[in-house]
Design an enzyme around this catalytic site. Structure first.
Site, PDB file in Angstrom:
ATOM      1  N   ASN B  96       0.828  -1.226   0.000  1.00  0.00           N
ATOM      2  CA  ASN B  96       0.000   0.000   0.000  1.00  0.00           C
ATOM      3  C   ASN B  96       0.850   1.260   0.000  1.00  0.00           C
ATOM      4  O   ASN B  96       0.768   2.109   0.875  1.00  0.00           O
ATOM      5  CB  ASN B  96      -0.994   0.000   1.170  1.00  0.00           C
ATOM      6  N   ASP B 305       2.957  -5.523  11.763  1.00  0.00           N
ATOM      7  CA  ASP B 305       2.088  -4.555  11.075  1.00  0.00           C
ATOM      8  C   ASP B 305       2.634  -3.136  11.306  1.00  0.00           C
ATOM      9  O   ASP B 305       1.892  -2.175  11.515  1.00  0.00           O
ATOM     10  CB  ASP B 305       0.637  -4.651  11.545  1.00  0.00           C
TER      11      ASP B 305
END
Lengths: 311, 429
Positions: B96, B305
């Site tokens: 992303n 993450d």
């Protein structure tokens, strides 16, 4: 006696004696409002900023009048643009205003938690004038003041909050304040408008407006936000009015004295029929007058006395 | 160059290795394991890591490097520095970015940036063009360019049909589709829905938004026979479904972040935007289910993450602030503090979840601690007590809810690609 905290962020956790003190102090200021000259020098020399990041007419005017009647210097800052769109961060906005040396900040914001955040970046006394769907403590206080004025007490009364509890900042402040003061609190509305696990706050949930009328001394009726309809959390305004609206027929069915509050602005024909909104059971305009007195009390107590916390 | 590490416990469950020895590394290659004499140490830089542990280099398969696009928040280099400081020798970075990793050019750009760094950086390719969820990305081209998996992470692959195709395509290369599980019609809040969101008056999203997609993905994985990897699992139901799916032999794996096994939604009571992430912090019940899932192997992997955000983005109203926290530099400390020292997992299980399983899922070789192998190693002091200080992070961003937290266990050094990172410095060995 001073208050415990130097901020009023919400009614959650505010001790009973502090609520009592605010309400008792408000009685004195309520009397000032009946005088020909409605002004006292209590907050002379104090600077208060009203930071309204969300549209508001009545709460802002009520705070402004309260401040003027206490002779404070006031500045208003209103914008409905969030900092993300504006380019300046929220923190920078607040830091700029604080650099102009202010004593108290009254804040309204669409995002829950902004008043808490302000206490971390500012040294002023912070008063929450409504944050997201979290709290609106002065509304809770003025509702309690009005209830007490009507009944002479709060303890033991049965109070039901009716409407869109999920999106309401008034509901939580009422629940926290009224429970602390010993009232028996319930909420009533369509299941889609009741936030999850609310019963863990010690409130009963009912879905029948008739039951709510029958079982309570006070109904605090919330505004149905017309724009929420698009979110499809209820089928139509018509259905809402038919199943959850308060009408004189419904009230007459139970033939009892009930007191109806509404934080305003009213959607006539939705949550209240017009005859109820103007009828003998409501105390809606008393709430508005009391609101000024209660806000004067809060401003006075926070603005002039040291708190127990800070000593 | 020659280095000697004295008196270290060599620990690699992948090789059934657990023994105390000295380590001689010459020009980045493990040359001798055993007792290294003074003569052999001649001219070597000697490290006294008495009673510390040497494991295969740790690997984090869920990192956001922000480059290209948001180099103000993190770059390939600063993210890799952060990884090395956290004890990792390899990371997989999520697609992303802007532009998304949906072409060989972007894959090559990232690999080029990372080429000379100690840390191996493996891009994950976007599953759909521009991560828009509309059409398949050029998956074969991305595979050829070297991606190790496919994901639209940050967003779910909304269309079941597109996910089915992505699974089938990825299956040709035995690569996993890594899914961010979130039903978008139910999601969109700032925190987990439940009593705490009611109490805080914050807009919330229910845990079932995750459960529904986990269920759908497991069913599609079974149907296509391809590997699905559930990223940052956070709910009790999701853990139970993955457990059942594994029992049925479905090729599903899952990972959990340190914040999801350490914190609950209670942390949001501060309205600190560093407690805002997606998936959101959940309840105590969910955390207990996650710990159980870690124990019995339902959760294969611990991954950070790592999601860098600038200070100005996080210093915002809670509802408007972006999701995510940086995690590379607190990950091992949290795993050791919360899992090893609280006796949830053994050291063996932690190393499996932080070094071995991620590489297996991504079809990468697991480093061996053996004479003749190129050294790819992490040195760990499991008992070192230290205080997290975000100001000392190597990451460009400081958005962590763990600032000032006391942790037990830390990486001392890493070695990979003939380089070593030790005491805040990289040097060739």
């Amino acid at each position: 006696m001073p208050l415990f905290s130097r901020h009023l962020l919400g009614l959650q956790g505010v001790p009973r004696e502090d609520i009592q003190l605010i309400l008792d102090t408000a009685v004195t200021f309520r009397e000032v409002l009946e005088r020909p000259i409605k002004r006292v020098p209590t907050l002379q020399g104090k600077t208060i900023v009203n930071l309204f990041f969300e549209n508001s007419t009545r709460t802002r005017i009520s705070f402004e009048l309260a401040q003027k009647r206490l002779s404070a210097d006031i500045v208003n800052f209103s914008t409905s643009t969030s900092s993300t769109k504006k380019g300046e961060t929220f923190k920078d906005t607040v830091k700029n205003i604080e650099a102009m040396k202010v004593d108290m900040i009254v804040v309204r914001h669409a995002s829950s938690g902004v008043p808490q955040y302000l206490t971390r970046i500012s040294n002023a006394n912070i008063i929450n004038a409504g944050d997201g769907a979290h709290e609106h403590p002065t509304q809770g206080l003025l509702d309690m003041y009005s209830i007490r004025e009507k009944f002479g007490k709060i303890e033991g009364l049965k109070v039901c909050i009716v409407g869109d509890i999920s999106h309401s900042r008034v509901a939580l402040s009422n629940i926290f304040g009224l429970k602390t003061m010993g009232a028996d609190v319930s909420v009533c509305g369509p299941a889609t408008m009741i936030p999850r696990c609310i019963e863990k706050l010690g409130v009963k949930v009912v879905h029948s407006i008739d039951q709510a009328i029958e079982q309570n001394d006070v109904l605090n009726v919330l505004r149905i936000q017309l724009e929420r309809q698009a979110g499809a959390s209820f089928p139509s305004l018509r259905e809402y009015h038919n199943y959850f609206g308060i009408t004189s027929e419904r009230l007459e069915k139970f033939n009892k004295n009930i007191v109806i509050l509404h934080p305003g602005p009213i959607n006539r024909g939705v949550e209240l029929s017009s005859d109820v909104a103007d009828g003998p059971f409501q105390i809606i305009l008393d709430q508005v007058t009391n609101g000024v007195a209660v806000r004067m009390a809060v401003l006075y107590l926070l603005g002039t006395l040291n708190t127990r916390e800070s000593r | 160059m020659k280095i000697v590490i004295k008196n270290i416990t060599l620990f690699n469950p992948y090789q059934n290795l657990n023994k105390k020895a000295d380590l001689l590394i010459i020009d980045g290659t493990i040359t001798k394991i055993g007792s290294i004499s003074a003569g052999e140490s001649e001219g070597a830089r000697v490290f006294e890591f008495d009673n510390k542990i040497c494991t295969p280099g740790l690997f984090d398969m869920h990192v956001h490097l922000r480059e290209p696009g948001r180099e103000d928040e993190e770059t390939v280099i600063t993210g890799s520095n952060s990884a090395a400081a956290g004890g990792f020798t390899g990371i997989a970075c999520m697609p992303n970015t802007t532009p998304a990793i949906d072409s060989a050019e972007v894959v090559n750009f990232i690999k080029q940036k990372a080429k000379l760094h100690l840390v191996d950086v493996f891009p994950v390719g976007a599953a759909s063009c521009g991560r828009k969820g509309e059409s398949l990305s050029p998956m074969a081209e991305l595979f050829e360019a070297g991606v190790v998996g496919f994901s639209d992470d940050g967003s779910v692959i909304k269309s079941a049909k597109l996910l089915r195709f992505a699974l089938e395509y990825a299956g040709m290369y035995n690569l996993p589709v890594i899914e961010h599980c979130e039903d978008e019609s139910l999601a969109g809040g700032a925190m987990n829905e439940g009593f705490t969101s009611t109490f805080l008056g914050l807009p919330a999203m229910p845990s079932v938004a995750e459960d529904l997609i986990v269920m759908r993905d497991i069913i599609l994985s079974e149907y296509t026979g391809s590997k699905i990897h559930i990223a940052h699992i956070s709910t009790k139901n999701a853990v139970e479904m993955v457990r059942l799916a594994k029992q049925k032999g479905i090729k599903v794996t899952s990972e959990v972040t340190p914040h999801h096994f350490t914190l609950t939604e209670e942390a949001l009571k501060s309205y600190d935007t560093n407690t805002k992430m997606n998936p959101p912090l959940r309840t105590k019940d969910d955390v207990e289910a996650i710990l159980e899932g870690l124990k019995d192997g339902t959760i294969d992997i611990i991954a950070s993450d790592h999601a860098p955000h600038s200070i100005e983005e996080k210093e915002m109203e809670f509802v408007d602030a972006p999701n995510g926290i940086v995690g590379l530099e607190t990950e091992l400390g949290l795993a050791l503090s919360e899992l090893l020292h609280k006796k949830v997992l053994s050291l063996e299980q932690i190393i499996e979840k932080m070094a071995i399983n991620p590489r297996k899922i991504l079809n990468l070789p697991v480093p061996q601690i053996r004479e003749g192998e190129l050294a790819n190693l992490t040195f760990i002091d499991p008992d070192q007590i230290w205080t997290v200080d975000v100001k000392s992070f190597k990451s460009k961003s400081k958005n962590s809810p763990f600032d000032k937290r006391l942790l037990t266990g830390k990486a001392l050094a890493v070695i990979n690609k003939k380089q070593m990172y030790f005491e805040d410095k990289f040097f060739d060995i």
